[in-house]
Design a protein around this motif. Structure first.
Motif, PDB file in Angstrom:
ATOM      1  N   THR A  52      -4.459   3.633 -17.727  1.00  0.00           N
ATOM      2  CA  THR A  52      -4.310   2.125 -16.980  1.00  0.00           C
ATOM      3  C   THR A  52      -3.195   2.253 -16.287  1.00  0.00           C
ATOM      4  N   GLY A  67      -3.905   4.356 -13.118  1.00  0.00           N
ATOM      5  CA  GLY A  67      -4.838   3.643 -12.412  1.00  0.00           C
ATOM      6  C   GLY A  67      -4.364   2.483 -11.683  1.00  0.00           C
ATOM      7  N   THR A  68      -3.766   1.599 -12.301  1.00  0.00           N
ATOM      8  CA  THR A  68      -2.777   0.560 -11.739  1.00  0.00           C
ATOM      9  C   THR A  68      -2.131   1.103 -10.587  1.00  0.00           C
ATOM     10  N   TRP A  69      -1.184   2.084 -10.853  1.00  0.00           N
ATOM     11  CA  TRP A  69      -0.286   2.668  -9.647  1.00  0.00           C
ATOM     12  C   TRP A  69      -0.932   3.340  -8.600  1.00  0.00           C
ATOM     13  N   PHE A  70      -2.047   3.695  -8.822  1.00  0.00           N
ATOM     14  CA  PHE A  70      -2.922   4.138  -7.682  1.00  0.00           C
ATOM     15  C   PHE A  70      -3.356   3.306  -6.769  1.00  0.00           C
ATOM     16  N   LEU A  71      -3.953   1.866  -7.548  1.00  0.00           N
ATOM     17  CA  LEU A  71      -4.498   1.067  -6.771  1.00  0.00           C
ATOM     18  C   LEU A  71      -3.352   0.263  -5.973  1.00  0.00           C
ATOM     19  N   VAL A  72      -2.239  -0.037  -6.876  1.00  0.00           N
ATOM     20  CA  VAL A  72      -0.921  -0.600  -6.035  1.00  0.00           C
ATOM     21  C   VAL A  72      -0.588   0.289  -4.598  1.00  0.00           C
ATOM     22  N   ARG A  73      -0.682   1.627  -5.030  1.00  0.00           N
ATOM     23  CA  ARG A  73      -0.270   2.508  -3.877  1.00  0.00           C
ATOM     24  C   ARG A  73      -1.369   2.348  -2.724  1.00  0.00           C
ATOM     25  N   ARG A  74      -2.568   2.022  -2.956  1.00  0.00           N
ATOM     26  CA  ARG A  74      -3.327   1.998  -1.771  1.00  0.00           C
ATOM     27  C   ARG A  74      -3.460   0.642  -1.116  1.00  0.00           C
ATOM     28  N   ALA A  75      -3.112  -0.428  -1.837  1.00  0.00           N
ATOM     29  CA  ALA A  75      -2.924  -1.806  -1.274  1.00  0.00           C
ATOM     30  C   ALA A  75      -1.700  -1.654  -0.449  1.00  0.00           C
ATOM     31  N   ARG A 122      -2.351   0.389   2.806  1.00  0.00           N
ATOM     32  CA  ARG A 122      -3.186  -0.535   3.676  1.00  0.00           C
ATOM     33  C   ARG A 122      -2.206  -1.605   4.357  1.00  0.00           C
TER      34      ARG A 122
END
Length: 173
Positions: free
Chosen positions: A11, A14-22, A25
């Motif tokens: 978790t 996954g959260t770190w990855f999503l925050v990093r991608r955001a 962007r």
């Protein structure tokens, strides 16, 4: 217990990855927005520089006997370039001097208070048999003094641009 630990790590990753991608962007959008602003401003800035050069050319053309150092200084001061066009480092006037007139040119500028004046960099003349020395440059501060007396024709790129402007009547930047 291990399953709960692995689930928490998954978790977190996954959260770190999503925050990093955001964040990537957001940074990309910000960069693209700034790049658009810069790209929009470049033509405006070049047009401003071109307008300054047209004004200077007209100023010089209105004085058939030539422009004096004091007149150039006052013209530059009246433009208020530092306030109205920040980033413009100076406004110069390069005088074309045919080879036979070079000794008289050097004597004249020396007589204006520059006893060690020589056209620099010296060396072989441009193919057209003359020099184009920067004789007026404002503000006449330490940085711009380094360009004073510089032969613009000694550099092939500058020579070509100056000849193109002279022959076409259009500013060559």
């Amino acid at each position: 217990p291990w399953l709960g630990f692995l689930l928490a790590v998954a978790t977190f990753v996954g959260t770190w990855f999503l925050v990093r991608r955001a964040e990537e962007r957001r940074i990309r959008r910000s960069f693209e927005s700034l790049a658009e602003i810069v790209l929009d401003r470049i033509p405006q800035r070049m047009a401003s520089h071109e307008q300054i050069l047209h004004g200077a050319a007209e100023f010089v053309s209105l004085r058939p006997g030539g422009v004096s150092r004091d007149e150039w200084r006052r013209y530059y001061a009246a433009l208020r370039l530092e306030a109205l066009n920040p980033g413009v480092q100076g406004l110069g006037f390069a005088e074309w001097v045919p080879l036979p007139e070079l000794p008289a040119h050097v004597a004249r500028v020396r007589g204006e208070g520059f006893p060690s004046y020589e056209v620099r960099p010296g060396g072989p003349l441009a193919p057209d048999g003359g020099v184009s020395s920067i004789v007026y440059l404002e503000p006449f501060d330490e940085r711009n003094r380094r360009a004073f007396s510089r032969d613009m024709c000694a550099d092939p790129v500058r020579r070509e641009a100056m000849h193109r402007a002279r022959d076409s009547g259009v500013v060559a930047l």
